[in-house]
Design a protein around this motif. Structure first.
Motif, PDB file in Angstrom:
ATOM      1  N   MET A   1      10.956  42.458 -11.268  1.00 19.44           N
ATOM      2  CA  MET A   1      11.867  41.588 -10.749  1.00 19.44           C
ATOM      3  C   MET A   1      12.019  41.217  -9.312  1.00 19.44           C
ATOM      4  SD  MET A   1      11.669  37.332 -10.732  1.00 19.44           S
ATOM      5  CE  MET A   1      10.662  36.777 -12.468  1.00 19.44           C
ATOM      6  N   LYS A   2      11.851  41.347  -7.716  1.00 19.30           N
ATOM      7  CA  LYS A   2      12.351  41.230  -6.638  1.00 19.30           C
ATOM      8  C   LYS A   2      13.524  40.888  -6.204  1.00 19.30           C
ATOM      9  CE  LYS A   2      11.738  42.203  -1.870  1.00 19.30           C
ATOM     10  NZ  LYS A   2      11.055  42.716  -0.296  1.00 19.30           N
ATOM     11  N   LYS A   3      15.182  41.013  -5.648  1.00 16.33           N
ATOM     12  CA  LYS A   3      15.524  39.992  -6.013  1.00 16.33           C
ATOM     13  C   LYS A   3      15.445  39.391  -4.727  1.00 16.33           C
ATOM     14  CE  LYS A   3      20.366  39.928  -6.252  1.00 16.33           C
ATOM     15  NZ  LYS A   3      22.343  40.793  -6.288  1.00 16.33           N
ATOM     16  N   ASP A   7      18.740  34.008  -5.854  1.00 19.03           N
ATOM     17  CA  ASP A   7      20.022  34.637  -6.773  1.00 19.03           C
ATOM     18  C   ASP A   7      20.725  35.319  -6.429  1.00 19.03           C
ATOM     19  OD1 ASP A   7      16.686  34.951  -8.028  1.00 19.03           O
ATOM     20  OD2 ASP A   7      15.836  36.785  -7.225  1.00 19.03           O
ATOM     21  N   LEU A   8      21.188  34.942  -4.803  1.00 18.67           N
ATOM     22  CA  LEU A   8      22.840  35.253  -4.913  1.00 18.67           C
ATOM     23  C   LEU A   8      23.752  34.769  -5.272  1.00 18.67           C
ATOM     24  CD1 LEU A   8      21.675  36.909  -0.496  1.00 18.67           C
ATOM     25  CD2 LEU A   8      21.787  37.891  -3.035  1.00 18.67           C
ATOM     26  N   GLU A   9      24.327  35.640  -5.171  1.00 18.01           N
ATOM     27  CA  GLU A   9      25.932  34.957  -6.115  1.00 18.01           C
ATOM     28  C   GLU A   9      27.592  35.449  -5.131  1.00 18.01           C
ATOM     29  OE1 GLU A   9      25.756  32.669  -8.495  1.00 18.01           O
ATOM     30  OE2 GLU A   9      23.718  33.326  -9.220  1.00 18.01           O
ATOM     31  N   ILE A  10      28.625  34.259  -5.710  1.00 15.98           N
ATOM     32  CA  ILE A  10      29.249  34.743  -4.767  1.00 15.98           C
ATOM     33  C   ILE A  10      29.834  36.266  -4.715  1.00 15.98           C
ATOM     34  CG2 ILE A  10      31.910  34.202  -4.964  1.00 15.98           C
ATOM     35  CD1 ILE A  10      31.338  30.858  -5.505  1.00 15.98           C
ATOM     36  N   GLY A  11      29.960  36.809  -3.141  1.00 16.54           N
ATOM     37  CA  GLY A  11      30.550  38.219  -3.570  1.00 16.54           C
ATOM     38  C   GLY A  11      29.399  39.558  -3.084  1.00 16.54           C
ATOM     39  N   ASN A  12      27.974  39.028  -3.280  1.00 17.33           N
ATOM     40  CA  ASN A  12      26.765  39.118  -2.844  1.00 17.33           C
ATOM     41  C   ASN A  12      27.012  39.872  -0.734  1.00 17.33           C
ATOM     42  OD1 ASN A  12      24.682  38.288  -4.961  1.00 17.33           O
ATOM     43  ND2 ASN A  12      25.933  40.364  -4.984  1.00 17.33           N
ATOM     44  N   THR A  13      26.623  41.025  -0.960  1.00 18.58           N
ATOM     45  CA  THR A  13      26.388  40.870   0.722  1.00 18.58           C
ATOM     46  C   THR A  13      24.993  40.451   1.179  1.00 18.58           C
ATOM     47  OG1 THR A  13      27.844  42.859   0.410  1.00 18.58           O
ATOM     48  CG2 THR A  13      27.012  42.365   2.309  1.00 18.58           C
ATOM     49  N   VAL A  14      24.802  40.327   2.711  1.00 17.37           N
ATOM     50  CA  VAL A  14      23.752  39.660   3.174  1.00 17.37           C
ATOM     51  C   VAL A  14      24.042  40.548   4.641  1.00 17.37           C
ATOM     52  CG1 VAL A  14      22.934  37.481   1.736  1.00 17.37           C
ATOM     53  CG2 VAL A  14      24.479  37.920   3.961  1.00 17.37           C
ATOM     54  N   TRP A  15      22.671  40.869   5.185  1.00 22.35           N
ATOM     55  CA  TRP A  15      22.452  40.850   6.401  1.00 22.35           C
ATOM     56  C   TRP A  15      22.502  39.680   6.945  1.00 22.35           C
ATOM     57  CZ3 TRP A  15      19.239  39.411  10.544  1.00 22.35           C
ATOM     58  CH2 TRP A  15      19.302  40.119  11.659  1.00 22.35           C
ATOM     59  N   CYS A  16      23.440  39.204   8.502  1.00 23.56           N
ATOM     60  CA  CYS A  16      22.954  37.811   8.995  1.00 23.56           C
ATOM     61  C   CYS A  16      22.939  38.606  10.487  1.00 23.56           C
ATOM     62  CB  CYS A  16      24.690  37.818   8.917  1.00 23.56           C
ATOM     63  SG  CYS A  16      24.601  35.994   9.817  1.00 23.56           S
ATOM     64  N   GLY A  17      21.961  38.062  11.182  1.00 19.68           N
ATOM     65  CA  GLY A  17      21.526  38.480  12.844  1.00 19.68           C
ATOM     66  C   GLY A  17      20.744  37.457  13.293  1.00 19.68           C
ATOM     67  N   GLY A  18      20.407  37.508  14.469  1.00 20.90           N
ATOM     68  CA  GLY A  18      18.933  36.726  14.938  1.00 20.90           C
ATOM     69  C   GLY A  18      18.144  36.951  15.745  1.00 20.90           C
ATOM     70  N   ASP A  19      17.296  36.589  16.258  1.00 22.83           N
ATOM     71  CA  ASP A  19      16.265  37.038  17.023  1.00 22.83           C
ATOM     72  C   ASP A  19      16.830  37.030  19.037  1.00 22.83           C
ATOM     73  OD1 ASP A  19      15.057  37.936  15.008  1.00 22.83           O
ATOM     74  OD2 ASP A  19      13.755  35.930  15.043  1.00 22.83           O
ATOM     75  N   SER A  20      17.979  36.090  18.793  1.00 20.82           N
ATOM     76  CA  SER A  20      18.395  35.690  20.443  1.00 20.82           C
ATOM     77  C   SER A  20      19.486  37.239  21.284  1.00 20.82           C
ATOM     78  CB  SER A  20      19.053  34.803  20.174  1.00 20.82           C
ATOM     79  OG  SER A  20      20.183  33.939  21.725  1.00 20.82           O
ATOM     80  N   GLY A  21      19.491  36.947  22.199  1.00 16.87           N
ATOM     81  CA  GLY A  21      20.043  37.771  22.766  1.00 16.87           C
ATOM     82  C   GLY A  21      21.708  37.921  22.645  1.00 16.87           C
TER      83      GLY A  21
END
Length: 78
Positions: A1-3, A7-21
């Motif tokens: 099963m795809k995460k 399903d994320l927990e403390i200590g996991n890493t994510v990408w953070c960004g946006g579509d604005s300049g």
């Protein structure tokens, strides 16, 4: 099963960004997780906390606190 964001927990890493300049892209480590309830359905969902007190919805990755142009995604784990 795809995460998924929910399903994320403390200590996991994510990408953070946006579509604005003005948005910068970076990887962030989840610092805390709390819960909220959907106002329409009553369903419980995770709120993901990143640095600088930024909060994100685990259902869709959208920011819950300003700047609202940001969102999070799972990192590629190929």
């Amino acid at each position: 099963m795809k995460k998924q964001l929910k399903d994320l927990e403390i200590g996991n890493t994510v990408w953070c960004g946006g579509d604005s300049g003005f948005c910068t892209e970076q990887t962030e480590t989840i610092e805390n997780i709390t819960f909220k309830f959907d106002e329409d359905t009553g369903e419980k969902y995770k709120v993901i906390h990143l640095s600088n007190d930024r909060l994100f919805d685990s259902r869709d990755g959208n920011a819950l606190t300003p700047p609202l142009a940001y969102y999070i995604k799972l990192l590629d784990t190929k």
